[in-house]
Design a protein around this motif. Structure first.
Motif, PDB file in Angstrom:
ATOM      1  N   VAL A   1     -22.780  22.885 -17.829  1.00 50.39           N
ATOM      2  CA  VAL A   1     -23.758  21.812 -17.172  1.00 50.39           C
ATOM      3  C   VAL A   1     -24.915  22.242 -16.599  1.00 50.39           C
ATOM      4  O   VAL A   1     -26.005  21.416 -16.543  1.00 50.39           O
ATOM      5  CB  VAL A   1     -22.771  20.916 -16.070  1.00 50.39           C
ATOM      6  CG1 VAL A   1     -23.406  19.699 -15.201  1.00 50.39           C
ATOM      7  CG2 VAL A   1     -21.405  20.443 -16.861  1.00 50.39           C
ATOM      8  N   LEU A   2     -25.056  23.319 -15.633  1.00 54.60           N
ATOM      9  CA  LEU A   2     -26.161  23.650 -15.075  1.00 54.60           C
ATOM     10  C   LEU A   2     -27.276  23.968 -16.188  1.00 54.60           C
ATOM     11  O   LEU A   2     -27.999  23.676 -15.846  1.00 54.60           O
ATOM     12  CB  LEU A   2     -25.845  24.986 -14.102  1.00 54.60           C
ATOM     13  CG  LEU A   2     -25.206  24.723 -12.898  1.00 54.60           C
ATOM     14  CD1 LEU A   2     -24.663  26.022 -12.537  1.00 54.60           C
ATOM     15  CD2 LEU A   2     -26.037  24.031 -12.145  1.00 54.60           C
TER      16      LEU A   2
ATOM     17  N   LEU B   1     -21.224  17.680 -19.823  1.00 53.95           N
ATOM     18  CA  LEU B   1     -20.275  16.928 -18.776  1.00 53.95           C
ATOM     19  C   LEU B   1     -19.031  16.704 -19.498  1.00 53.95           C
ATOM     20  O   LEU B   1     -17.775  16.613 -18.978  1.00 53.95           O
ATOM     21  CB  LEU B   1     -21.174  15.599 -18.433  1.00 53.95           C
ATOM     22  CG  LEU B   1     -22.245  15.832 -17.525  1.00 53.95           C
ATOM     23  CD1 LEU B   1     -23.240  14.625 -17.409  1.00 53.95           C
ATOM     24  CD2 LEU B   1     -21.884  16.375 -16.248  1.00 53.95           C
TER      25      LEU B   1
ATOM     26  N   ASP C   1     -26.705  15.846 -10.924  1.00 56.05           N
ATOM     27  CA  ASP C   1     -25.655  16.419 -11.792  1.00 56.05           C
ATOM     28  C   ASP C   1     -25.409  18.171 -11.668  1.00 56.05           C
ATOM     29  O   ASP C   1     -24.514  18.695 -11.443  1.00 56.05           O
ATOM     30  CB  ASP C   1     -25.969  16.206 -13.243  1.00 56.05           C
ATOM     31  CG  ASP C   1     -25.604  14.820 -13.791  1.00 56.05           C
ATOM     32  OD1 ASP C   1     -25.317  14.269 -12.936  1.00 56.05           O
ATOM     33  OD2 ASP C   1     -26.003  14.733 -14.900  1.00 56.05           O
ATOM     34  N   ARG C   2     -26.764  18.402 -11.489  1.00 53.08           N
ATOM     35  CA  ARG C   2     -26.808  20.195 -11.099  1.00 53.08           C
ATOM     36  C   ARG C   2     -26.231  20.693  -9.702  1.00 53.08           C
ATOM     37  O   ARG C   2     -25.508  21.356  -9.801  1.00 53.08           O
ATOM     38  CB  ARG C   2     -28.366  20.387 -11.378  1.00 53.08           C
ATOM     39  CG  ARG C   2     -28.468  22.010 -11.515  1.00 53.08           C
ATOM     40  CD  ARG C   2     -30.156  22.319 -11.686  1.00 53.08           C
ATOM     41  NE  ARG C   2     -30.602  21.873 -13.147  1.00 53.08           N
ATOM     42  CZ  ARG C   2     -31.309  20.981 -13.237  1.00 53.08           C
ATOM     43  NH1 ARG C   2     -31.892  20.298 -12.036  1.00 53.08           N
ATOM     44  NH2 ARG C   2     -31.707  20.656 -14.441  1.00 53.08           N
TER      45      ARG C   2
ATOM     46  N   TYR D   1     -23.958  18.932  -8.123  1.00 53.82           N
ATOM     47  CA  TYR D   1     -22.410  18.831  -8.206  1.00 53.82           C
ATOM     48  C   TYR D   1     -21.961  20.055  -8.948  1.00 53.82           C
ATOM     49  O   TYR D   1     -20.764  20.579  -8.758  1.00 53.82           O
ATOM     50  CB  TYR D   1     -22.184  17.540  -8.805  1.00 53.82           C
ATOM     51  CG  TYR D   1     -20.479  17.432  -8.777  1.00 53.82           C
ATOM     52  CD1 TYR D   1     -20.027  16.997  -7.523  1.00 53.82           C
ATOM     53  CD2 TYR D   1     -19.775  17.725  -9.650  1.00 53.82           C
ATOM     54  CE1 TYR D   1     -18.696  16.835  -7.342  1.00 53.82           C
ATOM     55  CE2 TYR D   1     -18.370  17.634  -9.470  1.00 53.82           C
ATOM     56  CZ  TYR D   1     -18.051  17.233  -8.160  1.00 53.82           C
ATOM     57  OH  TYR D   1     -16.314  17.058  -8.390  1.00 53.82           O
ATOM     58  N   ALA D   2     -22.627  20.340 -10.218  1.00 53.00           N
ATOM     59  CA  ALA D   2     -22.091  21.599 -10.994  1.00 53.00           C
ATOM     60  C   ALA D   2     -21.967  22.812 -10.337  1.00 53.00           C
ATOM     61  O   ALA D   2     -20.934  23.575 -10.320  1.00 53.00           O
ATOM     62  CB  ALA D   2     -22.920  21.735 -12.263  1.00 53.00           C
TER      63      ALA D   2
ATOM     64  N   TRP E   1     -18.538  24.267 -16.184  1.00 52.12           N
ATOM     65  CA  TRP E   1     -19.479  23.893 -15.192  1.00 52.12           C
ATOM     66  C   TRP E   1     -20.823  24.685 -15.224  1.00 52.12           C
ATOM     67  O   TRP E   1     -21.931  24.203 -15.074  1.00 52.12           O
ATOM     68  CB  TRP E   1     -19.064  24.298 -13.725  1.00 52.12           C
ATOM     69  CG  TRP E   1     -18.141  23.197 -13.352  1.00 52.12           C
ATOM     70  CD1 TRP E   1     -16.683  23.366 -13.269  1.00 52.12           C
ATOM     71  CD2 TRP E   1     -18.270  21.728 -13.427  1.00 52.12           C
ATOM     72  NE1 TRP E   1     -16.026  22.000 -12.908  1.00 52.12           N
ATOM     73  CE2 TRP E   1     -17.004  21.144 -13.194  1.00 52.12           C
ATOM     74  CE3 TRP E   1     -19.450  21.014 -13.393  1.00 52.12           C
ATOM     75  CZ2 TRP E   1     -16.858  19.841 -12.798  1.00 52.12           C
ATOM     76  CZ3 TRP E   1     -19.247  19.586 -13.104  1.00 52.12           C
ATOM     77  CH2 TRP E   1     -17.903  19.039 -12.982  1.00 52.12           C
TER      78      TRP E   1
ATOM     79  N   ALA F   1     -16.927  19.711 -19.553  1.00 53.67           N
ATOM     80  CA  ALA F   1     -16.482  19.854 -18.529  1.00 53.67           C
ATOM     81  C   ALA F   1     -15.084  19.157 -18.032  1.00 53.67           C
ATOM     82  O   ALA F   1     -14.192  19.399 -17.435  1.00 53.67           O
ATOM     83  CB  ALA F   1     -17.474  19.734 -17.212  1.00 53.67           C
TER      84      ALA F   1
ATOM     85  N   LEU G   1     -16.673  13.393 -12.538  1.00 53.60           N
ATOM     86  CA  LEU G   1     -17.141  13.438 -14.082  1.00 53.60           C
ATOM     87  C   LEU G   1     -17.057  12.134 -14.794  1.00 53.60           C
ATOM     88  O   LEU G   1     -18.030  12.113 -15.492  1.00 53.60           O
ATOM     89  CB  LEU G   1     -16.437  14.523 -14.553  1.00 53.60           C
ATOM     90  CG  LEU G   1     -16.785  16.098 -14.560  1.00 53.60           C
ATOM     91  CD1 LEU G   1     -15.864  16.954 -14.914  1.00 53.60           C
ATOM     92  CD2 LEU G   1     -18.099  16.461 -15.400  1.00 53.60           C
TER      93      LEU G   1
ATOM     94  N   GLN H   1     -12.891  16.678  -9.213  1.00 54.77           N
ATOM     95  CA  GLN H   1     -13.986  16.719 -10.259  1.00 54.77           C
ATOM     96  C   GLN H   1     -13.754  15.659 -11.404  1.00 54.77           C
ATOM     97  O   GLN H   1     -14.691  15.391 -11.786  1.00 54.77           O
ATOM     98  CB  GLN H   1     -13.788  18.274 -10.623  1.00 54.77           C
ATOM     99  CG  GLN H   1     -14.270  19.195  -9.670  1.00 54.77           C
ATOM    100  CD  GLN H   1     -13.766  20.596  -9.992  1.00 54.77           C
ATOM    101  OE1 GLN H   1     -13.473  20.829 -11.343  1.00 54.77           O
ATOM    102  NE2 GLN H   1     -14.214  21.630  -9.394  1.00 54.77           N
TER     103      GLN H   1
ATOM    104  N   LEU I   1     -18.715  24.760  -9.609  1.00 55.25           N
ATOM    105  CA  LEU I   1     -18.717  26.144 -10.176  1.00 55.25           C
ATOM    106  C   LEU I   1     -18.152  27.112  -9.152  1.00 55.25           C
ATOM    107  O   LEU I   1     -17.314  28.012  -9.242  1.00 55.25           O
ATOM    108  CB  LEU I   1     -20.196  26.703 -10.650  1.00 55.25           C
ATOM    109  CG  LEU I   1     -20.080  28.314 -11.137  1.00 55.25           C
ATOM    110  CD1 LEU I   1     -19.167  28.349 -12.363  1.00 55.25           C
ATOM    111  CD2 LEU I   1     -21.554  28.235 -11.685  1.00 55.25           C
TER     112      LEU I   1
END
Length: 159
Positions: free
Chosen positions: A110-111, A19, A123-124, A126-127, A107, A22, A62, A58, A131
């Protein structure tokens, strides 16, 4: 793009570090779009504005996500080293593609690094959305450049 300032304390936990990274990529993209805007033709002003709006949104998300992880968000650097000379509309569009690809890499991390728990699902999710936004913006900039292919099978990766 790289910051010209030293990096503050990056978290050691992989999910929080992703994060954090990112956010540094988004800070760089916001800075870089100022350069892109200055060297672009008026016909892509809407694209520049859309990209800036998305990256600013973003950034704010974040900062909130990092706060939820009890991590202090890194500040934007005062300046960044550009990966290429930008002195015409073509170079500006190439910079935009590079920034979107760099953000997509962040991103995707982050995933990949999100822990398997309830908080990480947000979080996933949003990522994935971020992305996708980066991949779409990169494709639109490649259309401006008349580059082929305009899309990548798995944005943010080399596969």
């Amino acid at each position: 793009m790289t910051s010209v300032e030293p990096e503050p304390s990056r978290p050691s936990a992989a999910d929080a570090a992703a994060l954090y990274d990112a956010l540094t990529a988004v800070h760089a993209a916001i800075y870089g779009y100022g350069i892109v805007s200055a060297h672009s033709t008026p016909d892509v002003n809407d694209l520049v504005a859309q990209a800036l709006s998305q990256h600013r949104s973003q950034r704010e998300t974040l900062i909130t996500m990092l706060s939820a992880h009890s991590v202090a968000a890194p500040l934007a650097a005062a300046g960044y080293r550009l990966p290429m000379a930008v002195d015409d509309p073509t170079a500006a569009a190439n910079l935009a593609v590079q920034m979107e690809n760099d953000a997509a890499v962040a991103w995707r991390a982050v995933l990949e690094q999100a822990k398997p728990d309830a908080g990480a699902d947000d979080d996933r999710a949003y990522a994935v959305a971020a992305l996708t936004q980066c991949a779409l913006l990169a494709a639109r900039w490649k259309q401006v450049l008349k580059a082929w292919p305009v899309t990548q099978a798995f944005p943010g990766g080399s596969d």
